[in-house]
Design a protein around this motif. Structure first.
Motif, short mmCIF file in Angstrom:
data_model
loop_
_atom_site.label_atom_id
_atom_site.label_comp_id
_atom_site.label_asym_id
_atom_site.label_seq_id
_atom_site.Cartn_x
_atom_site.Cartn_y
_atom_site.Cartn_z
N ALA A 135 0.76 -1.09 -0.01
CA ALA A 135 -0.54 0.09 0.19
C ALA A 135 0.57 1.44 0.11
CB ALA A 135 -1.16 -0.12 1.13
N TRP A 136 1.62 1.27 0.45
CA TRP A 136 2.89 2.62 1.04
C TRP A 136 3.95 2.22 2.14
CZ3 TRP A 136 3.51 4.80 5.26
CH2 TRP A 136 4.55 6.00 5.83
N LEU A 137 5.01 2.90 1.34
CA LEU A 137 6.25 3.40 0.91
C LEU A 137 6.48 4.20 1.95
CD1 LEU A 137 8.15 1.33 -2.16
CD2 LEU A 137 7.70 0.27 0.00
N SER A 138 7.38 3.43 3.60
CA SER A 138 7.75 5.09 4.41
C SER A 138 8.73 5.65 3.90
CB SER A 138 7.61 4.57 6.18
OG SER A 138 9.36 3.80 5.79
N PRO A 139 9.26 6.96 4.32
CA PRO A 139 10.11 7.56 3.60
C PRO A 139 10.86 6.66 3.81
CG PRO A 139 9.32 9.19 4.37
CD PRO A 139 8.22 7.21 4.92
N ALA A 140 11.64 5.96 4.77
CA ALA A 140 12.94 5.57 4.98
C ALA A 140 12.51 3.45 4.59
CB ALA A 140 12.65 4.56 6.59
N GLU A 141 11.91 4.61 3.18
CA GLU A 141 11.50 1.99 2.39
C GLU A 141 11.26 2.46 1.21
OE1 GLU A 141 8.84 -0.73 5.32
OE2 GLU A 141 7.71 0.98 3.88
N ARG A 142 11.52 3.95 0.68
CA ARG A 142 11.96 4.81 -0.69
C ARG A 142 13.49 4.47 -1.46
NH1 ARG A 142 7.83 9.49 0.22
NH2 ARG A 142 6.42 8.26 1.88
N GLY A 143 14.38 5.29 -0.60
CA GLY A 143 15.83 5.05 -1.24
C GLY A 143 15.68 5.71 -2.37
N ASN A 144 17.36 5.41 -3.40
CA ASN A 144 17.51 5.11 -5.06
C ASN A 144 17.33 4.27 -5.59
OD1 ASN A 144 19.47 3.44 -4.53
ND2 ASN A 144 20.79 4.60 -3.96
N ALA A 145 17.10 4.33 -6.55
CA ALA A 145 17.25 3.05 -7.51
C ALA A 145 17.27 1.90 -7.70
CB ALA A 145 18.15 4.00 -9.14
N ASP A 146 18.51 1.24 -7.14
CA ASP A 146 19.32 0.39 -6.97
C ASP A 146 18.47 -0.34 -5.34
OD1 ASP A 146 20.68 0.05 -8.29
OD2 ASP A 146 22.26 1.08 -7.21
N HIS A 147 17.55 1.09 -4.40
CA HIS A 147 16.54 0.22 -3.17
C HIS A 147 15.04 -0.13 -3.85
CE1 HIS A 147 15.77 -0.60 0.58
NE2 HIS A 147 15.27 0.18 0.58
#
Length: 294
Positions: A135-147
């Motif tokens: 449903a949603w990614l917290s800011p900590a779960e987003r990251g960069n392209a590799d993430h």
């Protein structure tokens, strides 16, 4: 002679197939759904009474939003909640879940893609759910392209578990997935790196429009990848706030013409914030949908 209005009213209750005019919605079951987050306060106090009220307004399907953390559906186990839905003539073909990469109060979130997913899938099957949605990614779960590439791998693995239970995994967007990282859109990374059969998408029409992207272009470029939609409108103010369906600037009539290309199976009205009583807002939305979109 049976009128079109009478036909829609009666067949929606029976979950039968619609006949539609050219340009209207083309999918098998005449379900008009509600994401229960819209009435979250009422659901927290009185799930039974709230579901009865939702059904009385005319919705015949709902999408859940509370399993993560509690591993229950609005305080009820899967079997009990399924019985409550049936009692009100409702189905819940889809429900929302979290990734679970971050923690809450120093503890892993259970009933997430990364923690106790097998139980979540088993409970979803018991509740009659066909689509489990990240449903949603917290800011900590987003990251960069590799993430995001790592996220796609995790979604593929979770999707395999879902598939074994006859369930489809999906990913629900906001607007942050459309912010470029080194020339790449996270949403494009997910579309290209997630297996097209194991991972499909619930397109939130509000957020994709707010991010300045065209839903129909996404349908055309990725046919069949969008079996679920969130139908929510955006008002004509500098804030681009949530508003009732038909009360804003999103061109739903054009978008709904792309339902077949998208692979649409179910859609859910959602209004994260309402100006007053959410039941008044969801009534306005369903009235517009019935008169203009299906």
């Amino acid at each position: 002679m049976t009128t079109r209005r009478f036909f829609i009213k009666t067949t929606s209750l029976a979950s039968a197939a619609l006949f539609v005019k050219p340009g209207a919605l083309h999918f098998k079951d005449a379900h008009i759904g509600l994401q229960l987050y819209t009435v979250r306060n009422a659901m927290g106090k009185d799930p039974a009474g709230t579901l009865a009220k939702v059904a009385s307004i005319g919705y015949n399907s709902v999408e859940g939003a509370t399993y993560t953390g509690t591993e229950n559906f609005y305080g009820l186990d899967a079997k009990s909640f399924a019985a409550l839905l049936k009692q009100n003539g409702l189905i819940m073909p889809s429900s929302h879940y979290r990734l679970g990469e971050d923690q809450e109060n120093g503890k892993d979130l259970m009933g997430t893609i990364l923690h106790d997913w097998d139980k979540a899938v088993d409970d979803a099957k018991t509740a009659g759910i066909k689509y489990m949605v990240c449903a949603w990614l917290s800011p900590a779960e987003r990251g960069n392209a590799d993430h995001y590439k790592l996220l796609a791998e995790r979604l593929n693995k979770a999707g395999e578990t879902c598939a074994k239970a006859g369930i489809q995994l999906c990913y629900h967007n906001h607007d942050f997935e459309f912010t470029q990282d080194n020339g790449q859109l996270p949403y494009d990374i997910l579309l290209s790196h997630a297996d097209k059969n194991l991972v499909k998408f619930e397109l939130d029409l509000y957020w994709v429009n707010k991010a300045g992207h065209d839903p129909v272009a996404l349908f055309n470029a990725n046919p069949g990848r969008f079996p679920l939609w969130h139908v929510k409108d955006m008002d004509n103010t500098p804030q681009h706030a949530f508003t009732e369906v038909g009360n804003g600037v999103i061109d739903f009539k054009t978008i709904f013409k792309g339902a077949d290309k998208a692979g649409l199976k179910y859609f859910f009205v959602e209004q994260d914030i309402t100006p007053g009583d959410p039941f008044i807002s969801i009534t306005k939305s369903i009235d517009y949908i019935k008169k203009n979109l299906i």
